[in-house]
Scaffold this active site. Structure first.
Site, short mmCIF file in Angstrom:
data_model
loop_
_atom_site.label_atom_id
_atom_site.label_comp_id
_atom_site.label_asym_id
_atom_site.label_seq_id
_atom_site.Cartn_x
_atom_site.Cartn_y
_atom_site.Cartn_z
N ASP A 60 6.02 11.74 10.85
CA ASP A 60 6.72 12.16 9.64
C ASP A 60 8.07 11.47 9.64
OD1 ASP A 60 8.00 13.34 7.55
OD2 ASP A 60 7.75 15.41 8.25
N GLY A 83 6.35 -1.61 2.94
CA GLY A 83 6.22 -1.87 1.52
C GLY A 83 6.95 -0.85 0.67
N GLY A 125 6.53 -0.88 -10.66
CA GLY A 125 5.67 -1.89 -11.26
C GLY A 125 4.34 -1.95 -10.55
N HIS A 126 3.39 -2.63 -11.16
CA HIS A 126 2.09 -2.87 -10.55
C HIS A 126 1.70 -4.32 -10.79
CE1 HIS A 126 1.13 1.10 -9.09
NE2 HIS A 126 1.49 1.63 -10.25
N TYR A 130 3.72 -7.72 -12.57
CA TYR A 130 4.24 -8.88 -11.85
C TYR A 130 3.64 -10.19 -12.37
CZ TYR A 130 5.11 -4.87 -8.83
OH TYR A 130 5.48 -3.64 -8.36
N ASP A 155 -1.23 -8.61 -6.40
CA ASP A 155 -1.24 -7.84 -5.16
C ASP A 155 -1.64 -8.67 -3.95
OD1 ASP A 155 -0.40 -5.50 -6.30
OD2 ASP A 155 -2.37 -4.56 -6.38
#
Length: 361
Positions: A60, A83, A125-126, A130, A155
């Protein structure tokens, strides 16, 4: 057999998408990858192809004592992959300044969409965002609307693959300098580099802005997919004239009444002829006609069909693992051969100190 990245230790701070994919690629090449996962965060016990060849440590990161454990692992690692949004790792005390001060040989690899700097760095964003802002999405799809190319371009093409390139480059440089460095992996950077060939064609006046008007975007009738009699598809990529001649031969079309291959004004008429021809027979029929030729015509297969395709099966590009389709390992090296791909939920352990001796020992 020794694998290419044997003895390279990678600490992966769990995320989704390109970060885990990059860690998978390194693990496939032989790195010892330890994934730090939140306790009890597994949604189910389904096997994971992306998480193969890993050990998982539960921690954790909001707990100072458990963050200390992660810092201790980073002291022993060669590479760390994270990331998070910019600034999150720093707030946790796991940023590159802290960890590289403790372990100067650490290659600290950061995977984001926008990068660590720039006006959009702190926004969400995804993949689609991009590739849209770099101009790539504008070039993909039919004339009416851009079409998402799955999430392969941003990705994984512009993300995880470029992150791995940066990691490997930093490891090579470390062999000379003895020092690690930060790898800022941004999907907007990577996908822009992927587009360099198209940008070059544009600079040469060989690429139009509109979709489906160019050689490689479905505009050319000899570089697109066609529907067959059974409503399945074949892919045609007969760019060179000698391959185009074989395409016409397989379709039993006479070139004399047809427009020239590179006469753009004649492309609509040429496409109509190809559509009519391909519609006359099934995908299997056309596969048999063109198999073994240089006409550059192949069936459009589903993933489940592709795993049994003779060439794909021979190379192990795709493999059936416990009833599911999984990717093999790439690139293939002559001496450093990985074991077969497996789908597994990584074993969860509390400590890897016994396996990871101190970095200096």
């Amino acid at each position: 057999m020794t694998r290419a990245l044997d003895q390279i230790r990678v600490l992966e701070l769990a995320g989704i998408g390109p970060g885990p994919h990059a860690a998978m690629l390194l693990a496939d090449l032989g790195a010892d990858v330890v994934r730090v996962q939140r306790p009890h965060s597994w949604p189910d016990q389904l096997p994971s192809h992306v998480l193969r060849r890993r050990t998982t440590v539960e921690a954790d990161l909001k707990d100072p004592a458990q963050r200390d454990r992660v810092r201790d692992l980073a002291d022993r690692a060669d590479v760390l992959i994270e990331g998070f949004r910019p600034g999150v790792a720093e707030r946790l005390g796991l940023g590159p300044d802290v960890l590289t001060a403790r372990n100067p040989r650490l290659v600290y690899a950061r995977m984001t969409g926008w990068g660590q700097t720039g006006p959009r760095a702190h926004t969400a964003g995804h993949d689609l965002n991009y590739i849209s802002i770099t101009g790539v999405l504008h070039a993909i799809g039919p004339a009416e609307t851009p079409v998402p190319p799955l999430n392969l371009a941003g990705d994984f093409g512009g993300g995880s693959l470029f992150l791995v390139v940066g990691i490997l480059a930093a490891l090579v440089e470390r062999a000379r300098s003895g020092l690690g460095q930060v790898v800022d992996g941004a999907m907007v950077d990577g996908v822009s580099v992927l587009a360099q060939h198209v940008l070059e064609m544009k600079a040469q006046g060989a690429w139009a802005y509109g979709r489906a008007q160019n050689l490689l975007d479905g505009g050319a009738p000899f570089y697109r997919a066609y529907r067959c009699a059974d409503d399945r598809f074949v892919a045609v990529a007969a760019l060179e004239r000698k391959f185009y001649a074989l395409l016409l031969k397989g379709l039993e079309l006479d070139s004399a009444p047809l427009p020239d291959q590179y006469d753009r004004a004649g492309w609509p008429a040429l496409a109509a002829e190809f559509e009519r021809a391909f519609r006359s027979r099934t995908r299997g029929d056309w596969s048999r006609v063109f198999d073994g030729t240089d006409a550059c015509v192949t069936p459009v297969l589903t993933f489940d069909e592709a795993v049994a395709e003779p060439h794909i099966a021979a190379r192990g590009c795709l493999q059936s693992v416990h009833g599911h389709v999984a990717a093999g390992t790439a690139p293939q090296l002559s001496r450093s051969v990985p074991p077969p791909a497996s789908a597994e939920t990584p074993a969860t352990v509390t400590d890897v100190a016994a396996r990871w001796a101190p970095a200096d020992g």
